[in-house]
Design an enzyme around this catalytic site. Structure first.
Site, short mmCIF file in Angstrom:
data_model
loop_
_atom_site.label_atom_id
_atom_site.label_comp_id
_atom_site.label_asym_id
_atom_site.label_seq_id
_atom_site.Cartn_x
_atom_site.Cartn_y
_atom_site.Cartn_z
CB SER A 174 -3.50 -4.35 -0.72
OG SER A 174 -3.85 -3.16 -0.15
N GLY A 176 -4.17 -8.49 -3.77
CA GLY A 176 -3.59 -8.39 -5.22
C GLY A 176 -2.06 -7.78 -5.29
CG ASP A 177 -1.10 -3.84 -4.48
OD1 ASP A 177 -0.82 -3.51 -5.74
OD2 ASP A 177 -2.13 -3.39 -4.18
CB THR A 178 0.14 -9.13 -0.55
OG1 THR A 178 -0.19 -7.98 0.04
CG2 THR A 178 1.18 -10.08 0.02
CB SER A 181 4.89 -8.35 -3.49
OG SER A 181 4.33 -7.06 -3.36
#
Length: 412
Positions: A174, A176-178, A181
């Site tokens: 993932s 994009g999420d990381t 973050s």
């Protein structure tokens, strides 16, 4: 497990209201380096479910995802139903004493609960509020639901992945999420520096602020020369498989044993050493191949020469030859390769964690590496609501009040 160390963020109080990946990964990074992270999770309904959905994602051991041991290590868990006014009041109490609050709900949800920045920053002007969402807190798309995979597409990454002429492929994690973050963590640290710089009699703890991170913007921020190339030349870069467009040679090559090796010979002197290694001094000495633009013009010929050489040797033979020639190269690792690699072990990247059932599981180490105040594993990922009573007592609730809230299903 590493020795317990306080970490550079010891004393930093963080409230985490997010779920799944983007918000919790940011909080996990802070927790790794000493922050006290209180994670708010939904309680079970009628004795079923509850908690961050990531508890049940991917491979599960004894009812809980082993991923949970990475994402929620060093955190405390409070089971709290944020739809209830009493729960919202508890969050306000926590935020009033916190340094950082992290949330990754759809824009507007926090405001609907009376937990928007107008309320929380009025209670605690020094609070830093990280808000992670698909499209950001403003703009025409703000109300759209946004997941990391969609952000990867909108941010330009998905169009570059895969082979030319085929459906773009997803990166296997993932990403994009990381990326969002990590941008969130950077934003928090910048905001902390600003807070330190704004201490005054009117603001004895300094001034807090909102950090607004959109998933698509975090991806777009990593797109290198994509936009200026389009602006200056009208160039729309497309997928290039395993090659690095405009930089040569840099590609993956198939070896005699079926393994693939990445070879990056794109520096001028490195290229000449690579050509000598594969027995193609003619290419290494060619006048038009002494710089990158010339090599890009003949990249097909260069790749074919390297590929022909690699196809006659095993991956280990290729890597030994390239290491001797000081050419950057590497095998494409599986997780089994990672777990067995001595360099990973020597760098402390393979941390063994003792689970509650007595079994051990490997989890990633702590990044980045700090020489004086490194990250550490202080406690395992919590069970749902494991710390509810302790945290509620810290904000002044009595045992009787906690029991009443539990009776009404506000906490668990």
């Amino acid at each position: 497990m590493t020795d317990v160390k306080p970490g550079p963020l010891q004393g930093l109080k963080v409230v985490e209201l997010g779920q799944l990946i983007a918000g919790p990964f940011a909080a996990k990074t802070l927790a790794d380096f000493g922050a006290d992270v209180v994670k708010i999770e939904p309680p079970p309904k009628n004795g079923q479910g509850g908690g961050d959905p990531l508890r049940g994602w991917r491979l599960v051991k004894n009812g809980t995802s082993v991923w949970w041991q990475v994402q929620s290590r060093n955190k405390r868990s409070v089971a709290l139903d944020l739809r209830q006014p009493e729960a919202q009041d508890i969050v306000r109490k926590l935020a009033a004493e916190a340094d950082v609050l992290i949330e990754n709900f759809r824009p507007g949800a926090m405001e609907d609960w009376g937990l928007g920045p107008d309320v929380l920053l009025a209670l605690n002007p020094a609070l830093i509020m990280l808000r992670v969402s698909g499209y950001g807190q403003t703009g025409p798309y703000r109300d759209r639901p946004g997941f990391g995979v969609v952000a990867e597409a909108m941010g330009g990454l998905r169009h570059l992945s895969g082979e030319p002429g085929r459906v773009p492929v997803r990166v296997g994690v993932s990403i994009g999420d990381t990326l969002a973050s990590l941008h969130g963590v950077i934003g928090i640290l910048l905001a902390l520096q600003h807070r330190h710089a704004t201490v005054s009699p009117q603001h004895p703890k300094g001034q807090g602020q909102v950090v607004d991170v959109a998933l698509f913007e975090a991806v777009f921020n990593c797109m290198e020369s994509l936009l200026p190339e389009y602006s200056a030349f009208g160039a729309v870069r497309g997928p290039a498989g395993s090659a690095l467009p405009g930089i040569a040679p840099s590609n993956a090559y198939t070896c005699a044993d079926g393994c693939h090796v990445l070879i990056a010979g794109n520096g001028d002197s490195i290229f000449r050493r690579l050509m000598a290694c594969i027995g193609r001094d003619d290419l290494g000495a060619a006048p038009d191949l002494q710089n990158n633009p010339g090599r890009v013009a003949r990249v097909g010929e260069i790749d074919a020469a390297i590929g022909a050489w690699a196809s006659r040797l095993t991956a280990d033979e290729v890597l030994r030859a390239l290491e001797a020639a000081e050419v950057p190269s590497g095998k494409i690792y599986t997780v089994a390769d990672i777990a067995a690699d001595p360099h990973y072990a020597a760098r402390g990247m393979l941390q063994s964690v003792r689970m509650d059932d007595g079994s051990d599981v490997l989890v990633p180490g702590f990044v980045p590496r700090l020489s004086a105040s490194p990250g550490s594993h202080r406690r395992n990922a919590p069970a749902l609501g494991q710390d509810t009573e302790a945290v509620l007592r810290e904000v002044g609730l009595t045992d009787a009040q906690i029991a009443a809230l539990r009776e009404r299903g506000v906490v668990a």
